[in-house]
Scaffold this active site. Structure first.
Site, PDB file in Angstrom:
ATOM      1  N   ASP A  84     -25.086 -14.900 -27.072  1.00 34.46           N
ATOM      2  CA  ASP A  84     -24.058 -15.938 -27.095  1.00 34.46           C
ATOM      3  C   ASP A  84     -24.144 -16.747 -28.392  1.00 34.46           C
ATOM      4  OD1 ASP A  84     -21.963 -17.444 -26.190  1.00 34.46           O
ATOM      5  OD2 ASP A  84     -23.144 -18.647 -24.787  1.00 34.46           O
ATOM      6  N   GLY A  85     -23.005 -17.257 -28.814  1.00 30.77           N
ATOM      7  CA  GLY A  85     -22.988 -18.188 -29.947  1.00 30.77           C
ATOM      8  C   GLY A  85     -22.339 -17.646 -31.207  1.00 30.77           C
ATOM      9  N   GLY A 143     -19.160 -17.213 -31.851  1.00 32.30           N
ATOM     10  CA  GLY A 143     -17.977 -17.998 -32.211  1.00 32.30           C
ATOM     11  C   GLY A 143     -18.374 -19.300 -32.908  1.00 32.30           C
ATOM     12  N   ARG A 155     -13.595 -16.527 -35.629  1.00 30.13           N
ATOM     13  CA  ARG A 155     -14.610 -16.153 -34.641  1.00 30.13           C
ATOM     14  C   ARG A 155     -15.094 -14.708 -34.822  1.00 30.13           C
ATOM     15  NH1 ARG A 155     -15.345 -19.068 -30.222  1.00 30.13           N
ATOM     16  NH2 ARG A 155     -15.670 -17.196 -28.989  1.00 30.13           N
ATOM     17  N   GLU A 180     -14.801 -11.117 -17.806  1.00 26.71           N
ATOM     18  CA  GLU A 180     -14.056 -12.368 -17.997  1.00 26.71           C
ATOM     19  C   GLU A 180     -13.602 -12.546 -19.457  1.00 26.71           C
ATOM     20  OE1 GLU A 180     -17.106 -12.310 -16.235  1.00 26.71           O
ATOM     21  OE2 GLU A 180     -15.910 -12.210 -14.403  1.00 26.71           O
ATOM     22  N   ASN A 181     -14.183 -11.775 -20.372  1.00 25.19           N
ATOM     23  CA  ASN A 181     -13.842 -11.962 -21.793  1.00 25.19           C
ATOM     24  C   ASN A 181     -12.401 -11.541 -22.136  1.00 25.19           C
ATOM     25  OD1 ASN A 181     -17.199 -11.222 -23.044  1.00 25.19           O
ATOM     26  ND2 ASN A 181     -16.245 -13.197 -22.612  1.00 25.19           N
ATOM     27  N   ARG A 237      -9.856 -14.181 -23.444  1.00 28.35           N
ATOM     28  CA  ARG A 237      -9.809 -14.689 -24.827  1.00 28.35           C
ATOM     29  C   ARG A 237      -8.477 -14.303 -25.482  1.00 28.35           C
ATOM     30  NH1 ARG A 237     -15.934 -14.921 -27.068  1.00 28.35           N
ATOM     31  NH2 ARG A 237     -16.773 -15.778 -25.140  1.00 28.35           N
ATOM     32  N   ARG A 278     -31.081 -15.716 -23.100  1.00 25.61           N
ATOM     33  CA  ARG A 278     -29.720 -16.127 -23.496  1.00 25.61           C
ATOM     34  C   ARG A 278     -29.829 -17.032 -24.716  1.00 25.61           C
ATOM     35  NH1 ARG A 278     -24.441 -17.459 -20.194  1.00 25.61           N
ATOM     36  NH2 ARG A 278     -23.097 -17.917 -21.960  1.00 25.61           N
TER      37      ARG A 278
END
Ligand code: FPP
Length: 256
Positions: free
Chosen positions: A34-35, A37, A47, A81-82, A85, A202
């Protein structure tokens, strides 16, 4: 990276391996990368620039695994869920996955990495799915590191798909409901051939699991680090693995 006999911690000269201290390290590490963006935004860039930087980090971490005693690495590349975007980001990520597979395939094969994909392929485009199939095939004899890439993956979706297949087996008389126990369902999960993760990492300071390996991580250890994924280094990875070695995993029992 040099070839090493699987599971061996003996050094080539017969002496102790430099990482012998990590003997108690995790065999299977799962990472929520994660991270990307935020990393790009901090640099005034789009992004997708962060996702490209993140892809370079994947290579460094995969290459570090054999020396650090990590046999199985599972990475969360795209969640169910992505899709929420923007169309630009989703299309850019899909294009990145196609390019990553095309560019890295030979090196992954030659370095003894066995690649698998988990997740639902139905929504992925045909070109990407055929690249995934091809990469799984050409690395299928490898055993040095097992890299699993979660793509259009969600833990709840995986359990739902597994339950559907299990129910079909019951309906066809291949499975007796009386025989269904907690050993049964994992056989229907995408991860059926993998051990459960020992350690889930994570990055980016968020402390949640975001639908990743829900069933499999029941007894995993967790590390949440502030580092944004494109800055996550081999050294930090090694430090987290070392810290894992000091943990007391009881699996609900009491230490003797
Ligand atoms: C989360 O960061 C990251 C993703 C949704 C994509 C992960 C993909 C990569 C690391 C690219 C390469 C992977 C492979 C296998 C080639 P975010 O975008 O949610 O970051 P943010 O929270 O800072 O917005």
């Amino acid at each position: 990276m040099a070839r090493q006999t699987s599971d061996s911690l003996a050094h080539a000269d017969g002496g102790p391996h430099p990482q012998a201290a990590l003997r108690a390290g995790p065999c299977h590490v799962a990472i929520i990368m994660d991270g990307n963006g935020r990393w790009a935004t901090m640099r005034g860039r789009p992004r997708l620039f962060g996702h490209h930087a993140g892809a370079k980090r994947v290579r460094e971490i995969v290459e570090a695994c054999p020396d650090l005693g990590v046999k199985y690495l599972t990475i969360f590349a795209f969640s169910t869920e992505n899709w929420k975007r923007t169309q630009v980001e989703v299309a850019g990520l899909m294009s990145l996955f196609r390019r990553y597979i095309t560019r890295e395939a030979r090196q992954l094969r030659d370095e003894g990495v066995r690649v698998r994909f988990i997740g639902d392929r139905v929504r992925l485009d045909d070109k990407l799915v055929s690249l995934m199939d091809e990469l799984e095939l050409i690395t299928s004899q490898n055993d040095r590191v097992h890299l699993t890439i979660a793509l259009n993956y969600g833990g709840r979706d995986e359990v739902a798909r597994a339950t559907k297949r299990l129910a079909q087996d019951v309906a066809l008389g291949r499975l007796n409901p009386k025989d269904v126990d907690e050993e049964t369902l994992p056989k229907y999960l995408d991860t059926c051939v993998l051990p459960d993760p020992d350690l889930v990492i994570r990055t980016s300071g968020e402390a949640r699991i975001s639908n990743f390996l829900l069933w499999q991580s029941a007894y995993a250890e967790y590390e949440f680090v502030d580092t944004l994924w494109p800055d996550f280094s081999r050294d930090e990875f090694a430090r987290l693995l070392h810290a894992y070695g000091a943990r007391d995993r009881r699996f609900g029992a009491v230490t003797a």
